[in-house]
Write an enzyme that holds these catalytic residues in place. Structure first.
Site, PDB file in Angstrom:
ATOM      1  N   SER A  76      12.730  13.660  53.084  1.00 58.30           N
ATOM      2  CA  SER A  76      12.623  14.766  52.263  1.00 58.30           C
ATOM      3  C   SER A  76      12.041  16.041  53.198  1.00 58.30           C
ATOM      4  CB  SER A  76      11.055  14.647  51.289  1.00 58.30           C
ATOM      5  OG  SER A  76       9.954  14.541  52.318  1.00 58.30           O
ATOM      6  N   LYS A  77      12.290  16.962  52.289  1.00 55.47           N
ATOM      7  CA  LYS A  77      12.111  18.346  53.104  1.00 55.47           C
ATOM      8  C   LYS A  77      10.958  18.564  54.108  1.00 55.47           C
ATOM      9  CE  LYS A  77      11.222  22.944  51.639  1.00 55.47           C
ATOM     10  NZ  LYS A  77      10.546  23.924  50.890  1.00 55.47           N
TER      11      LYS A  77
END
Length: 509
Positions: free
Chosen positions: A264-265
RNA sequence: GCCCCGUUCGUCUAGUUGGCCUAGGACGCGAGAUUUUCAUUCUCGAAAUCAGGGGUUCAAAUCCCCUACGGGGUACCA
């Protein structure tokens, strides 16, 4: 057109492009090019509440940097446009209505709040609320309400959505190019919203209509879509498009290097590697996420690394050019399980590719960096320096750390090394050496300096390591760097003498 | 919870039709060599009883079943 391979990459412009998305796009690209097909870019912006300004431009720029060119789509055009779903808005309603007419879909008048309430209630009883064949009769829709009531609501302009109607007791089956045959019971599936109350289609409706209209032959997308694929297949059947339905391939996901879950980011900057191709600054928070480009990665290396994360050609080859990837790629050889991103391997890939960059090309890049540091130098010198230190770098942005001493004289000297090498009397020896070096004529100085040093060390029965290392300490300030004589060659007589002088004065032992 | 997908060295993976697997490669790691230093490079090494348990078979990492674990999905998000 019937048999032509046409694939699409269809991101939604909700922010920067995730590296997993880049891999999905890459696999689509490779498959398209291998089959002399088309690779299209379609922007799926049906959720207007999640629109992020700049995201679309970012996506286009990212692929430009990566060297993956689209044949058709947003920013390019083509015969099947528009390629942005918000611009296709007017055409979706008729398709939803068509399904209602066929009895494959129905109007639903329940508000989002009502449904949220239902879910909450279900949750408190440790169950899950699902809008499906078992519950729809007790909800407000055109299946449960009398026909005249439905008409009245529609006439009154009451907000509604259109939902797909899954028939009970059916087994939906389809084939996935990576996973094989997949089955799902229809009664377990919920009646997904196809058409939203804001007049926009959901992803499910839009992607089927667009893929059909754009003659997409293969849908290659992330594994997160696998659970909704039975819905998509059912939609093709409901529309009567089954004979031209694209083939599906669901890719495994990219996982976090450490813990659990998909990449994820936040993982990137937490673990020290980029999750996005290009740097991105969030327009609202101003928060910056690092990108591969800005971190010194070469696009070819990123492409190669990504291609190998979930695919290999069956041989032991690991370095592939884009062209080789196009030739050798095959969907059948994509692995079925998720892959954890490996930063060390990514570094290695970049090191491999950095070595392939010519000294002159790399020198141009480095010269720009030096200019921003206000360092006056010449392209010739930079090219020589790059040639000497390239192999010790994995990223172009490591060049400075490996070669700063070529441009700025040391002001401090590595203490530990000093203690070990700069013994009693070294100052005197260095002074003598310095004097001799000074006496050597300028013409071909470096070579003659080398000859002198060798001869001097030998005839005085000195320790080669001792002398050379002290010379290095004086000139570089540290124990790092390429061959000392190469350094002398690049820096030249005056600079070397100057640095020796300074060192002799400052190092007093 | 329910549904779907998966499970070979720490990581990425080879192993596709069961026997050539005493499971191969790469990254990383360790040791050594080269290098006047550091890095590179080279050589060697450690590292998976193929998640576990049952089958099927003369023979299973490879086929079947169960369990465990991991991932995904379960929105008027994509």
């Amino acid at each position: 057109m019937e048999n032509r391979v046409r694939v699409r990459f269809a991101p939604s412009p909700t922010g920067p492009l995730h590296i997993g998305g880049v891999r999905t796009a890459l696999y689509n690209y490779l498959f398209a090019k291998q089959n002399n097909g088309d690779f299209l870019l379609r922007i799926e912006d049906t959720d207007q509440t999640r629109f992020v300004p700049g995201a679309e431009e970012y996506i286009i720029e990212a692929f430009k940097w990566l060297g993956l060119n689209f044949d058709e789509g947003v920013g390019i055009g083509g015969d099947y446009g528009p390629y942005k779903q918000s611009e296709r808005k007017p055409m979706y309603k008729q398709y939803a209505l068509d399904l209602v007419a066929k009895g494959k879909a129905y109007y639903a008048f329940d508000t989002a709040e009502e449904l949220a309430q239902k879910r909450l209630e279900a949750e408190s009883q440790k169950t899950t609320f699902q809008y499906d064949c078992k519950t729809r009769q007790s909800l407000r829709n055109s299946l449960s309400l009398p026909q005249d009531e439905v008409q009245r609501l529609l006439d009154n302009g009451e907000a509604y959505v259109i939902r797909f109607k899954f028939d009970e007791g059916q087994t939906i089956e389809f084939d996935d190019l990576i996973r094989g045959h997949i089955k799902m019971e229809s009664s377990l599936l919920d009646d997904k919203v196809l058409y939203k109350s804001d007049g926009m289609p959901t992803y499910h409706l839009a992607n089927i209509v667009d893929d059909h209209l754009m003659h997409i032959s293969h849908v290659i997308r992330g594994e997160e879509w696998l659970p909704s694929c039975p819905l998509h297949v059912s939609l093709y059947r409901a529309f009567g498009w089954e004979d031209t339905m694209p083939k599906f391939a669901h890719l495994p996901l990219l996982l976090k290097p450490d813990g659990k879950g998909k990449l994820s980011k936040r993982d990137g900057d937490r673990l020290g590697f980029p999750v996005f191709p290009l740097q991105w600054q969030d327009p609202k928070s101003g928060e910056i996420s690092s990108g591969y480009r800005e971190s010194g990665y070469l696009p070819e290396a990123v492409v190669n690394m990504l291609a190998l994360l979930g695919w290999n050609d069956g041989t032991e080859q690991e370095i592939f050019s884009l062209e080789e990837l196009v030739n050798k790629f095959s969907i059948e050889r994509i692995s079925k399980h998720g892959a954890k991103f490996d930063l060390e391997k990514a570094k290695w890939f970049n090191h491999q590719y950095l070595q392939k960059v010519s000294n002159s090309d790399l020198a141009k890049v480095y010269l720009d960096e030096l200019n921003t540091k206000n360092i006056a130098t010449t392209i010739d010198k930079v090219e020589q320096v790059v040639g000497l230190i390239k192999e010790r770098c994995s990223f172009s942005n490591e060049l400075w750390a490996q070669s700063d001493y070529f441009f700025v004289a040391p002001t401090t000297y590595a203490e530990k090394a000093l203690k070990k090498r700069w013994k009693e009397g070294m100052g005197a020896i260095m002074t003598t050496i310095s004097e001799h070096l000074k006496a050597i004529e300028d013409n071909d100085w470096a070579q003659k300096a080398e000859d002198f040093l060798m001869q001097y060390i030998q005839s005085n029965e000195l320790n080669m390591g001792q002398i050379m290392n002290c010379l290095r300490l004086a000139v570089v300030g540290d124990t790092k760097g390429p061959n000392m004589l190469d350094i002398m060659r690049v820096l030249g007589k005056d600079e070397i003498l100057l640095r020796l002088d300074t060192a002799i004065k400052n190092i007093n032992l």
